[in-house]
Structures are given as C-alpha cells and as structure tokens.
Design a protein around this motif. Structure first.
Motif, mmCIF file in Angstrom:
data_model
loop_
_atom_site.group_PDB
_atom_site.id
_atom_site.type_symbol
_atom_site.label_atom_id
_atom_site.label_comp_id
_atom_site.label_asym_id
_atom_site.label_seq_id
_atom_site.Cartn_x
_atom_site.Cartn_y
_atom_site.Cartn_z
ATOM 1 N N LYS A 45 0.810 -1.226 0.000
ATOM 2 C CA LYS A 45 0.000 0.000 0.000
ATOM 3 C C LYS A 45 0.840 1.271 0.000
ATOM 4 C CE LYS A 45 -3.367 0.725 2.818
ATOM 5 N NZ LYS A 45 -4.647 1.162 2.266
ATOM 6 N N ARG A 100 1.969 2.361 2.885
ATOM 7 C CA ARG A 100 1.300 2.959 4.045
ATOM 8 C C ARG A 100 2.313 3.393 5.090
ATOM 9 N NH1 ARG A 100 -4.123 1.916 6.382
ATOM 10 N NH2 ARG A 100 -4.095 1.970 8.658
ATOM 11 N N SER A 107 -7.958 -0.822 4.199
ATOM 12 C CA SER A 107 -8.586 -0.769 2.888
ATOM 13 C C SER A 107 -7.544 -1.127 1.820
ATOM 14 C CB SER A 107 -9.169 0.619 2.650
ATOM 15 O OG SER A 107 -8.214 1.618 2.951
ATOM 16 N N ASN A 139 -6.306 -0.265 -1.027
ATOM 17 C CA ASN A 139 -5.952 0.747 -2.027
ATOM 18 C C ASN A 139 -4.519 1.204 -1.769
ATOM 19 O OD1 ASN A 139 -7.567 1.870 0.392
ATOM 20 N ND2 ASN A 139 -6.283 3.600 -0.217
ATOM 21 N N SER A 193 -10.762 4.671 -1.236
ATOM 22 C CA SER A 193 -10.857 3.258 -0.868
ATOM 23 C C SER A 193 -11.584 2.472 -1.966
ATOM 24 C CB SER A 193 -11.593 3.117 0.461
ATOM 25 O OG SER A 193 -10.873 3.773 1.469
ATOM 26 N N GLU A 213 -16.070 3.326 5.104
ATOM 27 C CA GLU A 213 -15.480 2.404 6.063
ATOM 28 C C GLU A 213 -16.243 2.362 7.390
ATOM 29 O OE1 GLU A 213 -14.019 4.774 4.391
ATOM 30 O OE2 GLU A 213 -12.085 4.146 3.571
#
Ligand code: TXA
Ligand code: MG
Length: 343
Positions: free
Chosen positions: A57, A59, A144, A146, A152, A181
């Motif tokens: 991701k 992230r 999520s 993405n 998302s 979400e």
C-alpha cells in the motif's frame, strides 16, 4: 496476483476461499470484500506478513491496522477487558461496520498496533469475509485495499488497478454494500469516543448506549487525532475537487465561471439536484446520502487527470451516514466553498 471471481459462480466459492485462507496462513496478502470496502488481509500475528501490507500500500508505519475476526469469541481472544457498553454495541451492530479500539493482550503483532497498547477489532458483515475468517481461524489485519492516499476500493477492479502484481490474491465478490469504512470507536474510556465516522452513525450508537463523544480533532485541525490515520490526506481523486455549499443557481454560476476559463467541469450531486444543471459531465450519486455513500469512492476514481479539470460536488448534511460521507469529502477536497455568491 491470483484473482478468484466468486460473485456469481457459487460452485467455486468454497475452493477459492480455502485457497485464499491457505495463502493467508502461509503469510501472504489477500484482498477480500467486506460490507464497507475491500480489505487487504494478512495474518495479524505474523510481523513479516503484516509488513507486506504496508509495502504493497505504501502505508506510513505509524498508522495501525484493524484486526478482523469471524466471531465474538475470536475477538475476545485479542483484547484485555471488554466494557459492558461494548457488549451492548456488539450485540446490536456486530457483525457490521463498526471497529472497537480496546487494550490489546499482545496476541497480534506490534506491527498491527503500530506499537500502541490498543488494538482496533471488527467483525465484518459479509459472507465471503466471514467464511474466509472462519476458515483461516486467525485474526486478519486488513486496511482498505488501495494505494495509501487514494479513494478506498468498493469493487474488485479498484483493488486490481491499485495493487495488481503487489499482492498474492484477490477475492472478487462484486461491489461492496455500505461504501464507506467502519466507524472506529475508542472503547478504553468510560464513554465511547468516535475516532472516525463510518457506516454506523452517532445517532445509532447513542440509541444503544446513551452518550457518545466525538474526537475533537475531527472538527479542529489544530488537534492531533487519536486515530493516526485521520491525520493523513486521503481519498484524493486525480482531478481537483471542490466541495460546495450553496443554492442550485449559485452552483450553476460557479460551474459556468470555471468553464468560462476553459476548464472541463464535472458536477457530482444527489439525483434531484442534477436535473437542470449544465456541466461537461453530470454525475448523479443517488437519491439520498446512503446511496451517495455506496457510490462515492467509485465516482472519485472516475477520471484520470487528462479527462477532466475540476469536480464540483455538493456538500451534504452531517447527519446519519452523511457525517462519514462529509468526513471523506472534506479530505478529498482541495477547497470547501460555503459562501458562494448567487449572482
Ligand atoms: O471498514 C473498514 O474499517 C475497512 C475494512 C477493510 O474493514 N478498513 C479500514 O482500515 O478502513 P484502514 O486501515 O484503512 O483504517 C483504519 C483506521 C485508521 O484511521 C487507523 O488509524 C485507525 O483505524 N485505527 C486502527 N487501530 C487503531 C488504534 N489502535 N487506535 C486508534 N486508531 C486506530
Ligand atoms: Mg484506508
């Protein structure tokens, strides 16, 4: 990336889920549908597996993940103490779009909690997610599915666009239901605190447990949010989006003015507000804000930067699920115009 199409072919359902569960147990990442958005799952007790989620991701490491489980009994194995009001909330809303932040008992990896002493836990209300969680019988960390910062995913194709080649598997269960979400609630205090508005509204929570607070950082940019993810810019479309509160006439004038500068302008609104409006593309998001929630992320992914210059989207009332929709739109928007002139 293995992709299993199981939304209409029920004969492959069991096999696909057991293959996906095996990948998860082997420390790989698999994306799967939930009732809110698609999640990207990995074994929450395995630090190396969880690392693969962050890598795929892109992230930030300081943003904790939600642990997904298939039953209340499994949920109880991950946390220390469950307050009485959480029992009440679980009886009413779980499985469902709600995440409880509770003190972790250390079963899940520090990678999942981002080193905090609390963990977010949730039971998703989706047949594929539940079957998958019950089959692997381990807690599954799942943000999520993405690329970080993008809207998302509410369809398997959204996941495919972002993560194809970067993850081991994708269970295509068709479009998700709720579209935004889960509601994230801090349950470590005497009174629950909403950290992220979502599929279950504040009004619904209050009906069950009485007073519910909201993290003040959600309405004050100067404060640090208790859900680390809420400080990041999110849901950004490829085309700038302006959120606009005003009469139909005022919005039409604004659209005309921007089109007069040679910009291609798309207008997003509830169906009733789309009638009689003129723009380069008119995108009806549904009859009511509940339908808007289900279609919002797909609409935010509609254009590449070369196809449109500006999205103008109407603002919604922050009531019920409108609260979550507006939270996402305020993050997606580069501007929020509340006082546009009528002439
Ligand atoms: O509906 C959903 O919740 C979806 C589906 C896949 O289940 N998942 C999801 O996960 O939205 P994610 O990672 O995109 O968002 C989780 C949010 C982040 O804002 C994160 O900071 C917050 O929950 N969060 C997770 N654990 C937390 C904790 N221990 N304390 C405070 N906030 C936490
Ligand atoms: Mg997310």
């Amino acid at each position: 990336t293995v992709r299993w199409e199981i939304h209409d072919d029920k004969t492959q359902y069991k096999d696909a889920i057991s293959e996906a569960a095996k990948l998860l147990r082997d420390g790989e990442t698999v994306a799967f549908p939930t009732e809110t958005v698609y999640g990207l799952g990995a074994d929450a007790t395995n630090a190396d597996a969880v690392d693969k989620i962050f890598a795929a991701k892109g992230r930030p490491q300081d943003n904790p993940l939600i642990a997904h489980v298939g039953s209340k009994a499994q949920l109880k194995k991950l946390v220390q103490h469950i307050p009485e009001y959480v029992e009440q909330l679980m009886d009413t809303f779980s499985p469902g779009p709600i995440t409880y932040v509770l003190y972790s008992n250390g079963t899940c990896s520090d990678k999942v909690t981002a080193g905090q002493d609390t963990i977010g836990v949730r039971i998703p209300d989706h047949p594929i997610a539940l079957e998958l969680l019950q089959t692997c019988n381990i807690p599954i960390a799942a943000p999520s599915a993405n690329i970080s910062g993008r809207p998302s995913p509410t369809t398997a194709n959204h996941v495919w666009d972002d993560l194809q080649g970067k993850i081991a598997g994708l269970l295509d269960g068709g479009p998700t239901g709720v579209g935004v979400e889960s509601t994230v609630i801090d349950c470590t205090q005497e009174i629950p605190i909403i950290l992220r508005p979502g599929g279950i509204s504040k009004e619904q929570l209050e009906e069950v447990v009485g007073e519910v607070k909201t993290d003040p950082a959600l309405v004050n940019d100067q404060l640090k949010p208790k859900a680390p993810g809420m400080k990041y810019k999110h849901y950004t479309p490829d085309v700038p989006l302006w959120l606009v509160d005003g009469s139909d006439e005022a919005i039409q004038l604004l659209i005309d003015k921007e089109r007069g500068k040679n910009k291609r302008v798309a207008f997003f609104a509830r169906d009733a507000r789309c009638h009689g409006m003129t723009a380069d593309d008119i995108v009806p998001l549904g009859e009511n804000v509940g339908q808007v929630a289900t279609r919002l992320y797909d609409a935010l992914r509609k254009y590449h930067a070369s196809e449109m210059d500006l999205i103008i989207c109407e603002a919604f009332a922050k009531e019920g699920i409108g609260d979550a929709v507006m939270n996402r739109l305020e993050k997606a928007a580069s501007q929020f115009l509340t006082d546009i002139p009528n002439e």
